[in-house]
Design an enzyme around this catalytic site. Structure first.
Site, short mmCIF file in Angstrom:
data_model
loop_
_atom_site.label_atom_id
_atom_site.label_comp_id
_atom_site.label_asym_id
_atom_site.label_seq_id
_atom_site.Cartn_x
_atom_site.Cartn_y
_atom_site.Cartn_z
N TYR A 167 0.83 -1.20 0.00
CA TYR A 167 0.00 0.00 0.00
C TYR A 167 0.86 1.24 0.00
O TYR A 167 2.07 1.17 0.23
CB TYR A 167 -0.95 0.01 1.21
CG TYR A 167 -0.31 0.40 2.53
CD1 TYR A 167 0.56 -0.46 3.20
CD2 TYR A 167 -0.58 1.63 3.12
CE1 TYR A 167 1.14 -0.09 4.41
CE2 TYR A 167 0.00 2.00 4.34
CZ TYR A 167 0.85 1.13 4.97
OH TYR A 167 1.42 1.49 6.17
N ARG A 201 8.41 3.47 -4.68
CA ARG A 201 8.49 2.58 -3.51
C ARG A 201 7.49 1.44 -3.67
O ARG A 201 7.78 0.29 -3.34
CB ARG A 201 8.22 3.37 -2.23
CG ARG A 201 8.33 2.52 -0.97
CD ARG A 201 8.29 3.35 0.30
NE ARG A 201 7.02 4.04 0.50
CZ ARG A 201 6.79 4.94 1.47
NH1 ARG A 201 7.75 5.25 2.31
NH2 ARG A 201 5.61 5.52 1.59
N ARG A 224 -8.93 -19.78 -0.87
CA ARG A 224 -7.81 -19.70 0.06
C ARG A 224 -6.81 -20.84 -0.07
O ARG A 224 -7.17 -22.01 0.06
CB ARG A 224 -8.34 -19.64 1.50
CG ARG A 224 -7.26 -19.34 2.52
CD ARG A 224 -7.83 -19.15 3.92
NE ARG A 224 -6.76 -18.80 4.84
CZ ARG A 224 -5.94 -19.68 5.39
NH1 ARG A 224 -6.10 -20.97 5.13
NH2 ARG A 224 -4.98 -19.28 6.20
N HIS A 272 -2.29 -21.07 0.58
CA HIS A 272 -1.11 -20.24 0.84
C HIS A 272 -0.33 -19.96 -0.45
O HIS A 272 0.12 -18.86 -0.68
CB HIS A 272 -0.19 -20.92 1.87
CG HIS A 272 -0.74 -20.84 3.27
ND1 HIS A 272 -1.91 -21.44 3.64
CD2 HIS A 272 -0.28 -20.21 4.37
CE1 HIS A 272 -2.15 -21.19 4.91
NE2 HIS A 272 -1.18 -20.43 5.37
N LYS A 287 6.44 -1.73 2.01
CA LYS A 287 5.26 -1.11 2.63
C LYS A 287 4.11 -2.10 2.54
O LYS A 287 3.14 -1.91 1.80
CB LYS A 287 4.95 0.23 1.96
CG LYS A 287 4.09 1.13 2.84
CD LYS A 287 4.19 2.57 2.39
CE LYS A 287 3.17 3.47 3.07
NZ LYS A 287 3.23 3.47 4.52
N GLU A 293 11.72 2.67 14.16
CA GLU A 293 10.74 3.65 13.68
C GLU A 293 9.49 3.53 14.55
O GLU A 293 9.35 2.58 15.31
CB GLU A 293 10.40 3.41 12.21
CG GLU A 293 9.78 2.05 11.94
CD GLU A 293 9.48 1.79 10.48
OE1 GLU A 293 9.38 2.74 9.70
OE2 GLU A 293 9.32 0.60 10.14
N1 PDD Z 1 2.66 5.29 7.09
N2 PDD Z 1 7.25 4.04 8.92
C1 PDD Z 1 6.08 3.37 8.89
C2 PDD Z 1 5.99 2.04 9.58
C3 PDD Z 1 4.97 3.91 8.20
O1 PDD Z 1 3.81 3.22 8.16
C4 PDD Z 1 5.09 5.19 7.59
C5 PDD Z 1 3.94 5.86 6.86
C6 PDD Z 1 6.32 5.86 7.65
C7 PDD Z 1 6.55 7.21 6.96
O2 PDD Z 1 6.52 7.06 5.55
P1 PDD Z 1 6.12 8.29 4.59
O3 PDD Z 1 6.97 9.43 5.02
O4 PDD Z 1 6.46 7.79 3.23
O5 PDD Z 1 4.65 8.58 4.79
C8 PDD Z 1 7.38 5.26 8.33
C9 PDD Z 1 1.48 5.84 6.45
C10 PDD Z 1 1.34 7.32 6.58
C11 PDD Z 1 0.28 5.05 6.94
O6 PDD Z 1 0.43 3.85 7.11
O7 PDD Z 1 -0.81 5.63 7.15
#
Ligand code: PDD
Length: 283
Positions: A33, A52, A100, A102, A147, A180
């Site tokens: 996402y 990304r 479903r 895996h 992501k 983070e």
């Molecule tokens: N999340 N780290 C994590 C785990 C994140 O989910 C996000 C952003 C960031 C910052 O990434 P960016 O600067 O590209 O938004 C760092 C989004 C905002 C969300 O899941 O809603």
């Protein structure tokens, strides 16, 4: 102006937007996402967000090419149709629908889902006062730079933080390195410069993080992408979080330690000014 959804070629009311229970996104979080913010009709750093996503899709072996899906067109059209001043675009691509199992079948048609909502506004009082964070063991998957939508550890971490009286939680590796926060990157200000965890597989390579590093470079601030331990964070002069949704948000408390004077710090404020000045539409 109203909230809008998009599912596989059709824009609709979010209340009418549905996907199959056999969608691999639903069953396995077999999807990636992005969250992209648009200022007026201009998505901020869309190329970087889509790049990304492309890397994430490649990492999970999902190829959009044969399906002729134009993500940029979907994003731009949704922003125009929704008509908000500041839009938060949520875009999710799943591997598709399959009973479903895996092991995924080849040739599935990816599911494309998006929502277009107003960008949440950080309460002015909260922004002025700053927020608190607690550190928490990083029990997430190892490839956090993808992501991916498998966000259960993130959901549990921020929910526990709220229950314990903090605004957010920051993941810490078994060897004590800060990684983070639940949905944002972390920066510390130490000795007049910025320190942020190195861009490896254990953090998401935030688009906002990168933009902040560019702002800091323009301001001639010393930058270190390196190790940040919990004591480093707790004893920092200033701490802040960054994401597309919160921009830069000051942290005034880490665990039981007050950061600086307990108010958002001066360098964070200067950096945020430069940050805002660099956004599209600002003079
Ligand atoms: N999340 N780290 C994590 C785990 C994140 O989910 C996000 C952003 C960031 C910052 O990434 P960016 O600067 O590209 O938004 C760092 C989004 C905002 C969300 O899941 O809603």
């Amino acid at each position: 102006m109203s909230e809008l959804a998009y599912v596989n070629g059709t824009f609709c009311d979010p209340a009418d937007a549905t996907v199959s229970i056999n969608d691999r996104g639903f069953q396995y979080a077999d999807s990636v996402y992005e969250v992209i913010v648009a200022i007026g009709s201009e998505p901020f750093r869309m190329t970087e967000h889509l790049e990304r996503m492309r890397r994430g899709l490649e990492a999970i072996g999902l190829d959009l090419e044969p399906h002729g899906i134009d993500l940029e067109r979907i994003i731009r059209e949704g922003i125009e149709r929704a008509g908000f001043d500041r839009t938060m675009v949520y875009l999710q691509v799943t591997r598709g629908v399959q009973p479903r199992a895996h092991v995924y079948q080849d040739g599935l048609v990816p599911t494309i889902v998006a929502t277009f909502r107003p960008k949440p506004v950080v309460d002015a009082g909260v922004r002025a006062r700053g927020v608190s964070i607690m550190t928490i063991d990083d029990t997430r998957r190892t490839e956090c730079k993808i992501k991916a939508t498998s966000l259960l550890p993130n959901v549990l971490a921020v929910s526990q933080a709220r229950r314990d009286g903090y605004h957010d939680a920051v993941f810490v590796s078994p060897s004590g390195e800060v990684r983070e926060a639940s949905s944002s990157n972390v920066f510390a200000v130490r000795g007049g410069g910025l320190v942020t965890p190195v861009r490896d597989a254990s953090i998401l390579h935030g688009i906002t993080r990168q933009y902040i590093l560019e702002c800091a470079e323009r301001m001639d601030l010393p930058l270190i992408e390196g190790t940040l331990t919990v004591p480093d964070l707790e004893s920092a002069d200033e701490v802040f979080l960054s994401s597309s949704v919160i921009d830069i948000l000051a942290v005034t408390k880490v665990n039981d330690k007050t950061i600086g004077t307990g108010k958002p710090g001066p360098l964070t404020a200067r950096l945020y000014k430069t940050f805002l000045k660099g956004l599209p539409g600002s003079a």
